[in-house]
Design an enzyme around this catalytic site. Structure first.
Site, PDB file in Angstrom:
ATOM      1  N   CYS A 118       3.259   2.806 -25.538  1.00 32.68           N
ATOM      2  CA  CYS A 118       4.583   2.964 -25.497  1.00 32.68           C
ATOM      3  C   CYS A 118       5.530   1.719 -25.343  1.00 32.68           C
ATOM      4  O   CYS A 118       6.562   1.643 -25.390  1.00 32.68           O
ATOM      5  CB  CYS A 118       5.047   3.758 -24.143  1.00 32.68           C
ATOM      6  SG  CYS A 118       4.270   3.141 -22.681  1.00 32.68           S
ATOM      7  N   CYS A 131       5.952   7.875 -22.912  1.00 28.50           N
ATOM      8  CA  CYS A 131       4.877   7.251 -22.365  1.00 28.50           C
ATOM      9  C   CYS A 131       3.738   8.364 -22.195  1.00 28.50           C
ATOM     10  O   CYS A 131       4.150   9.388 -21.465  1.00 28.50           O
ATOM     11  CB  CYS A 131       5.038   6.677 -20.936  1.00 28.50           C
ATOM     12  SG  CYS A 131       3.567   6.522 -19.892  1.00 28.50           S
ATOM     13  N   SER A 167       0.720  -1.215   0.006  1.00 33.11           N
ATOM     14  CA  SER A 167      -0.036  -0.032   0.032  1.00 33.11           C
ATOM     15  C   SER A 167       0.819   1.076   0.024  1.00 33.11           C
ATOM     16  O   SER A 167       0.345   2.471  -0.221  1.00 33.11           O
ATOM     17  CB  SER A 167      -0.824  -0.080   1.299  1.00 33.11           C
ATOM     18  OG  SER A 167      -1.517  -1.224   1.169  1.00 33.11           O
ATOM     19  N   CYS A 188       0.712   8.723 -21.395  1.00 35.20           N
ATOM     20  CA  CYS A 188      -0.433   8.968 -20.152  1.00 35.20           C
ATOM     21  C   CYS A 188       0.389   9.454 -19.011  1.00 35.20           C
ATOM     22  O   CYS A 188      -0.163  10.061 -18.414  1.00 35.20           O
ATOM     23  CB  CYS A 188      -1.012   7.587 -19.871  1.00 35.20           C
ATOM     24  SG  CYS A 188      -1.599   6.855 -21.212  1.00 35.20           S
ATOM     25  N   LYS A 248      -6.140  -4.561   9.177  1.00 35.35           N
ATOM     26  CA  LYS A 248      -6.297  -3.089   9.171  1.00 35.35           C
ATOM     27  C   LYS A 248      -7.777  -2.761   8.927  1.00 35.35           C
ATOM     28  O   LYS A 248      -8.103  -1.504   8.811  1.00 35.35           O
ATOM     29  CB  LYS A 248      -5.216  -2.078   8.380  1.00 35.35           C
ATOM     30  CG  LYS A 248      -3.875  -2.281   9.222  1.00 35.35           C
ATOM     31  CD  LYS A 248      -2.893  -1.357   8.592  1.00 35.35           C
ATOM     32  CE  LYS A 248      -2.568  -1.813   7.152  1.00 35.35           C
ATOM     33  NZ  LYS A 248      -1.974  -2.889   7.005  1.00 35.35           N
ATOM     34  N   SER A 286       3.058  -6.285   7.109  1.00 38.41           N
ATOM     35  CA  SER A 286       2.936  -4.672   7.324  1.00 38.41           C
ATOM     36  C   SER A 286       3.005  -4.618   9.038  1.00 38.41           C
ATOM     37  O   SER A 286       2.626  -5.702   9.835  1.00 38.41           O
ATOM     38  CB  SER A 286       1.604  -4.459   7.134  1.00 38.41           C
ATOM     39  OG  SER A 286       1.204  -3.374   6.881  1.00 38.41           O
ATOM     40  N   VAL A 336      19.560 -18.301  -3.749  1.00 37.38           N
ATOM     41  CA  VAL A 336      20.347 -18.845  -2.814  1.00 37.38           C
ATOM     42  C   VAL A 336      19.741 -20.396  -2.615  1.00 37.38           C
ATOM     43  O   VAL A 336      18.452 -20.495  -2.371  1.00 37.38           O
ATOM     44  CB  VAL A 336      20.420 -18.449  -1.350  1.00 37.38           C
ATOM     45  CG1 VAL A 336      20.977 -19.288  -0.512  1.00 37.38           C
ATOM     46  CG2 VAL A 336      21.222 -16.977  -1.460  1.00 37.38           C
ATOM     47  N   HIS A 378       3.103   3.919   8.121  1.00 39.20           N
ATOM     48  CA  HIS A 378       2.126   3.991   8.982  1.00 39.20           C
ATOM     49  C   HIS A 378       2.900   4.720  10.104  1.00 39.20           C
ATOM     50  O   HIS A 378       4.028   4.641  10.355  1.00 39.20           O
ATOM     51  CB  HIS A 378       2.064   2.623   9.507  1.00 39.20           C
ATOM     52  CG  HIS A 378       0.993   1.912   8.596  1.00 39.20           C
ATOM     53  ND1 HIS A 378      -0.316   1.998   8.263  1.00 39.20           N
ATOM     54  CD2 HIS A 378       1.548   0.771   7.622  1.00 39.20           C
ATOM     55  CE1 HIS A 378      -0.521   1.135   7.267  1.00 39.20           C
ATOM     56  NE2 HIS A 378       0.372   0.428   6.915  1.00 39.20           N
TER      57      HIS A 378
HETATM   58  C1  LIG Z   1      -0.817  -5.894   0.075  1.00 37.87           C
HETATM   59  C2  LIG Z   1      -0.016  -5.535   1.066  1.00 37.87           C
HETATM   60  C3  LIG Z   1       0.008  -4.140   1.531  1.00 37.87           C
HETATM   61  C4  LIG Z   1       1.090  -3.816   2.449  1.00 37.87           C
HETATM   62  N1  LIG Z   1       0.791  -2.416   2.766  1.00 37.87           N
HETATM   63  C5  LIG Z   1       1.894  -1.844   3.751  1.00 37.87           C
HETATM   64  C6  LIG Z   1       2.061  -0.473   3.950  1.00 37.87           C
HETATM   65  O1  LIG Z   1       1.142   0.393   3.362  1.00 37.87           O
HETATM   66  N2  LIG Z   1       2.820  -0.221   4.658  1.00 37.87           N
HETATM   67  C7  LIG Z   1       3.873  -0.985   5.229  1.00 37.87           C
HETATM   68  O2  LIG Z   1       4.725  -0.385   5.998  1.00 37.87           O
HETATM   69  N3  LIG Z   1       4.056  -2.309   4.872  1.00 37.87           N
HETATM   70  C8  LIG Z   1       3.010  -2.534   3.996  1.00 37.87           C
HETATM   71  N4  LIG Z   1       3.123  -4.117   3.701  1.00 37.87           N
HETATM   72  C9  LIG Z   1       4.306  -4.848   4.057  1.00 37.87           C
HETATM   73  C10 LIG Z   1       5.329  -4.542   3.438  1.00 37.87           C
HETATM   74  O3  LIG Z   1       5.044  -4.570   2.128  1.00 37.87           O
HETATM   75  C11 LIG Z   1       6.588  -5.721   3.606  1.00 37.87           C
HETATM   76  O4  LIG Z   1       6.767  -5.846   5.022  1.00 37.87           O
HETATM   77  C12 LIG Z   1       7.777  -5.492   2.927  1.00 37.87           C
HETATM   78  O5  LIG Z   1       7.832  -5.079   1.609  1.00 37.87           O
HETATM   79  C13 LIG Z   1       8.713  -6.823   3.253  1.00 37.87           C
HETATM   80  O6  LIG Z   1      10.150  -6.470   2.657  1.00 37.87           O
HETATM   81  P1  LIG Z   1      11.135  -7.464   2.373  1.00 37.87           P
HETATM   82  O7  LIG Z   1      12.443  -7.011   2.073  1.00 37.87           O
HETATM   83  O8  LIG Z   1      11.113  -8.244   4.004  1.00 37.87           O
HETATM   84  O9  LIG Z   1      10.366  -8.679   1.515  1.00 37.87           O
HETATM   85  P2  LIG Z   1      10.675  -8.809  -0.024  1.00 37.87           P
HETATM   86  O10 LIG Z   1      10.185  -7.510  -0.834  1.00 37.87           O
HETATM   87  O11 LIG Z   1       9.661  -9.802  -0.359  1.00 37.87           O
HETATM   88  O12 LIG Z   1      11.937  -8.994  -0.211  1.00 37.87           O
HETATM   89  C14 LIG Z   1      12.432 -10.303  -0.275  1.00 37.87           C
HETATM   90  C15 LIG Z   1      13.354 -10.625  -1.492  1.00 37.87           C
HETATM   91  O13 LIG Z   1      13.984 -11.989  -1.061  1.00 37.87           O
HETATM   92  C16 LIG Z   1      14.102 -12.470  -2.192  1.00 37.87           C
HETATM   93  N5  LIG Z   1      14.434 -13.984  -2.071  1.00 37.87           N
HETATM   94  C17 LIG Z   1      13.633 -14.960  -1.544  1.00 37.87           C
HETATM   95  N6  LIG Z   1      14.186 -16.093  -1.715  1.00 37.87           N
HETATM   96  C18 LIG Z   1      15.545 -15.905  -1.957  1.00 37.87           C
HETATM   97  C19 LIG Z   1      16.664 -16.750  -2.366  1.00 37.87           C
HETATM   98  N7  LIG Z   1      16.575 -17.935  -1.906  1.00 37.87           N
HETATM   99  N8  LIG Z   1      17.638 -16.206  -2.742  1.00 37.87           N
HETATM  100  C20 LIG Z   1      17.752 -14.733  -3.051  1.00 37.87           C
HETATM  101  N9  LIG Z   1      16.758 -14.102  -2.678  1.00 37.87           N
HETATM  102  C21 LIG Z   1      15.731 -14.631  -2.206  1.00 37.87           C
HETATM  103  C22 LIG Z   1      12.943 -12.226  -3.008  1.00 37.87           C
HETATM  104  O14 LIG Z   1      12.688 -12.523  -4.320  1.00 37.87           O
HETATM  105  C23 LIG Z   1      12.772 -10.938  -2.600  1.00 37.87           C
HETATM  106  O15 LIG Z   1      13.030 -10.070  -3.555  1.00 37.87           O
HETATM  107  C24 LIG Z   1       2.197  -4.573   2.932  1.00 37.87           C
HETATM  108  C25 LIG Z   1       2.324  -5.767   2.249  1.00 37.87           C
HETATM  109  C26 LIG Z   1       1.221  -6.118   1.504  1.00 37.87           C
HETATM  110  C27 LIG Z   1       1.264  -7.783   0.728  1.00 37.87           C
END
Ligand SMILES: Cc1cc2nc3c(=O)[nH]c(=O)nc-3n(C[C@H](O)[C@H](O)[C@H](O)COP(=O)(O)OP(=O)(O)OC[C@H]3O[C@@H](n4cnc5c(N)ncnc54)[C@H](O)[C@@H]3O)c2cc1C
Lengths: 478, 325
Positions: A444, A404, A49, A406, A254, A341, A176, A53
């Site tokens: 585009c 692009c 989103s 738009c 939420k 989140s 990995v 927060h």
């Molecule tokens: C619908 C939705 C709405 C949300 N809204 C909010 C919000 O408004 N505000 C907020 O604060 N949070 C929000 N969140 C939460 C937030 O998006 C996540 O907490 C955050 O993006 C997590 O980041 P991350 O880096 O841990 O995960 P990711 O972005 O998933 O990063 C993990 C990475 O690890 C990589 N990976 C996995 N396995 C391996 C492997 N074996 N080898 C190498 N790489 C690997 C993946 O490809 C990925 O790129 C929301 C989540 C969702 C789903």
């Protein structure tokens, strides 16, 4: 194969992994970040989103509550340093009955314990002036001014870019597959391409953090994906709300929100439902119905016909709270898991916490003298003054060549995105917004394919939407 | 700011017809702004025939039809043609800002004709659930990739919507050796011209499913299959009618939307539903001296009718500028 030894390997190039990388890059350390996808931010961090927060959604004794409030503060400084567009738009949690006002007060009291400031309950009169499209049935709201919005993928890219500038080596396309724990502070991490030796491992693998943790024998948590479907509205509805609008929360979520985004399009969502498949990013008719009926109660003028795009994201849930800890049975291994989140908000605070966890477990942190704190902001013609835009176009003719229509993205911006690491259509879209507007790339895409092919020196037939099998065309015409 | 008598935005058949006719009526200071590198607009990618039967009494391909106007307009020295010129702003005082590689220009016009064409409705606008893999194209984009770029977007195709572009693309893909598995139309009747149904579908045995819709798209990286389901007269799904079609490509041909974001910016009164100016007379808008013609004014079936009405737009602009018949 290489014999190079790293101090730290971060697994996962989402907002959490990239925040950690950037924070650690302040110190004299040899760091690499490994990502399985072709580009960074292609996991959970691309589909959420985008809300920074304020800290009203979590219990005051939770880790995620504390890190959320801290992250909300830290992000302002980071946004300035890296030139990320952060906007403090504020949020309203709305109540439909007098008795719900008590619930608003309870939320306020809990958030105060976490240090959330300047909250107040506002009544009909205030709402009528400041949020005129809100339903008349809303009797009061809790106004929390410190809530903000940010572009989650641009934040991730900007963090990673700055980290790379400060020496972090980034390896995309490196999944990995195995981790060999040799002895304390001695690991071998294997991808299909090479083996990385390191003293410390930080597992920030999002939805797959349980799998990575399992590779060193820590299996005491499981990540359950909780799907959230989101629906973007046309930019013409940009001002349908002035704040982020929340209903009162339920047990698991939420609730469904009306969100402002830093790209201008308002968004409605997300749903919250546990699913089995960590790759199930489909949206459903039921999801759309659920979202529309909930938001219409708050903002009746939102219509199905306003929707121009939709997507799903999966929250990596491991119980109620974040898991951030050093694993004493595998010295040198740090889990950063279950970052659901508000993980986007908390990311900068998580990064700081990971630094101290590492430090407490033997890592020496010596500040670099030449840490490059700032990142030159990338320009978008329509976010700057006319005079500035005019000058920019004179300096770089490509700014005057709109690709692009738009979202009015110029050739120069697309070329710059490629210079900064974009290799796919989605990578271009996330960085520049090209193809993200009303026509969805109808006009585009062809031009972007050509620019990608030219700049990367690959045939058009091998350009993908987001890597792997997502080829755009199936070949040349016979 | 530079002043011009007449500025025409667009470079397709509508813009060219309007420019030529305004000139014939006596307007001598005309600036035509086209964002692409060529004149001709969407006709350039319509290499099939079917154009010109009414206007030229001949069967021409899109590029041939465009070519006749391009030749003519290039011979008129009073019409300044500015290519790669993208209009970003328009206000109710008829002031425009446009960009070219290397420069931003501003111009005030005494009269303006907008001939900005239309865009295609997208998968998102018809709310098809499912995943978002590669392999989902608007029919016009697929047409451009095949005809202008020499690429083959896919091998097993399902076309959504039986508008003319969808029908023509079904044939085009078949001729290129791809397999078009079905054309799915939610209405009871096809939206395309009868001759296109016959020549593009029947002649190639491509099945057309009327009163059906695709309800879901599957595939992680590239499209893998779609769900198709029958609908009743009120577009409600019919129980137990769902079936799957395996495919690697979904073409969306679900109608066109006039591109009028610029006149909307200039505060022209708009019909929000059709995205066109509210108007009592073809080509007119709520702002005096600001005209809209071609597919931007309304969606036409035939380019010949676009030409006819755009000639009228040119005449109206000339009249507004004080040139008598
Ligand atoms: C619908 C939705 C709405 C949300 N809204 C909010 C919000 O408004 N505000 C907020 O604060 N949070 C929000 N969140 C939460 C937030 O998006 C996540 O907490 C955050 O993006 C997590 O980041 P991350 O880096 O841990 O995960 P990711 O972005 O998933 O990063 C993990 C990475 O690890 C990589 N990976 C996995 N396995 C391996 C492997 N074996 N080898 C190498 N790489 C690997 C993946 O490809 C990925 O790129 C929301 C989540 C969702 C789903």
């Amino acid at each position: 194969m290489t014999n190079k030894n790293y101090d730290i390997i971060i697994i996962g190039g989402g907002v959490v992994g990239c925040s950690i990388a950037r924070e650690l890059s302040k110190y004299d350390l040899k760091i690499a970040l490994l990502e399985k996808e072709v580009e960074l931010a292609f996991g959970v961090s691309k589909s959420n989103s985008g809300i920074i927060h304020p800290g009203t959604q979590a219990k005051s004794d939770s880790l995620k509550g504390r890190l959320c409030v801290e992250g909300n503060k830290l992000i302002r400084k980071i946004a300035k340093e890296l030139g990320i567009d952060f906007q403090e738009v504020g949020e309203l949690i709305v109540a439909f009955s007098e008795k719900d006002i008590a619930k608003l007060k309870a939320i306020k009291a809990e958030a105060q314990k976490l240090g959330v400031e300047n909250m107040r309950i506002v009544g009909r009169r205030w709402l009528k002036v400041n949020e005129p499209n809100l339903s008349k049935d809303v009797v009061a709201a809790l106004f929390i001014p410190s809530a903000g919005i940010i572009s989650p993928y641009r934040m991730t890219y900007d963090l990673s870019e700055n980290a790379a500038k400060n020496g972090v080596e980034i390896f995309t396309n490196n999944e990995v597959n195995d981790i060999v724990f040799k002895k304390k502070n001695s690991f071998e991490i294997k991808t299909a391409k090479r083996v990385f030796k390191t003293r410390y491992v930080v597992n920030a693998a999002g939805l797959f953090a349980d799998k990575i943790s399992g590779m060193v024998g820590i299996n005491d948590f499981k990540i359950t994906p909780r799907k959230g479907q989101e629906f973007l509205l046309d930019k013409k509805r940009e001002n349908v709300v002035n704040h982020i609008i929340f209903p009162l929360p339920t047990k698991t979520s939420k609730g469904v929100l009306v969100i402002k985004t830093s790209d201008g399009n308002p968004m409605v969502g997300p749903t919250a439902r546990d699913v089995d498949d960590k790759e199930d990013l489909s949206t459903t008719d039921d999801g759309l119905k659920e979202v529309l009926s909930s938001v219409k109660q708050m903002v009746p003028s939102i219509n199905e016909s306003d929707i121009i795009a939709y997507f799903s994201g999966l929250r990596p849930v491991a119980g109620d709270d974040f898991i951030i800890r050093h694993e004493s049975s595998v010295p040198g291994f740090v889990n950063v898991a279950g970052i659901q989140s508000p993980g986007l908000t908390a990311a900068p605070a998580i990064a700081k916490m990971v630094c101290s966890v590492l430090q407490n477990n033997g890592l020496t942190l010596l500040r670099k003298k030449d840490f490059k704190r700032y990142r030159a902001q990338t320009a978008h013609l329509f976010k700057i003054s006319k005079a500035k835009a005019k000058k920019l176009i004179k300096e770089h003719e490509g700014y005057g060549d709109i690709v692009c229509r738009c979202e009015m993205v110029s050739r120069k911006e697309i070329e710059e995105a490629i210079d900064r690491g974009a290799t796919t259509l989605d990578g271009i879209k996330f960085r520049t917004r090209a193809q993200a507007g009303r026509c969805h790339g109808g006009f585009c895409t062809t031009r972007i394919l050509k620019i990608l092919s030219e700049k990367l020196n690959v045939p058009i037939t091998s350009v993908t939407k987001r890597g792997k099998g997502s080829l755009i065309v199936k070949g040349k015409r016979a | 700011m530079k002043e011009r008598e007449l500025v025409i935005v667009g470079g397709g058949p509508a813009a060219m017809a309007a420019a030529i006719s305004a000139h014939e009526r006596g307007v001598r200071d005309i600036l035509l702004l086209e964002r692409d590198q060529f004149l001709g607009g969407i006709l350039n990618q319509c290499i099939h025939t079917g154009f010109g039967l009414n206007y030229f009494k001949e069967l021409l391909s899109g590029p041939e039809y465009a070519h006749r106007f391009i030749e003519k307009i290039k011979g008129i020295k009073d019409i300044e043609i500015s290519l790669q010129s993208f209009v970003t702003h328009l206000n109710s005082d008829k002031e425009l800002i446009y960009l070219r590689p290397g420069e931003m220009k501003e111009v005030r016009a005494r009269a303006i004709i907008m001939a900005t064409g239309c865009r295609e409705r997208t998968r998102e606008m018809i709310h098809v659930a499912g995943t978002r893999p590669a392999g989902i194209f608007s029919a016009g984009l697929a047409q451009k990739l095949i005809n202008s770029e020499g690429l083959l977007p896919g091998q097993e195709i399902v076309v959504v919507g039986s508008g003319d572009i969808g029908l023509i693309m079904a044939r085009r893909f078949t001729l290129e050796g791809a397999k078009v598995k079905a054309v799915i139309e939610i209405q009871k009747e096809t939206k395309g011209l009868v001759r296109n149904v016959v020549q593009c579908l029947n002649d190639f045995n491509i099945p057309l499913y009327l009163s059906h819709k695709i309800s879901r798209i599957y595939g992680k990286d590239r499209v893998e299959k779609v769900d198709v389901i029958a609908v009743d007269d009120n577009f409600n799904e019919v129980d137990n009618s769902k079936f799957e079609i395996e495919c690697d490509t979904v073409l969306i041909s679900a109608g066109l939307i006039p591109e009028n974001e610029l006149i909307e910016m200039a505060q022209v009164k708009m019909d929000k539903r059709t995205n066109t100016p509210i108007s009592e007379k073809t080509n007119k808008t709520s702002i005096e001296g600001l005209f809209v013609c071609g597919n931007a004014f309304k969606i036409y079936d035939l380019v010949d009718s676009v030409t006819r009405d755009s000639i009228a737009a040119g005449e109206m602009a000339a009249e507004y500028l004080g040139y008598k018949k």
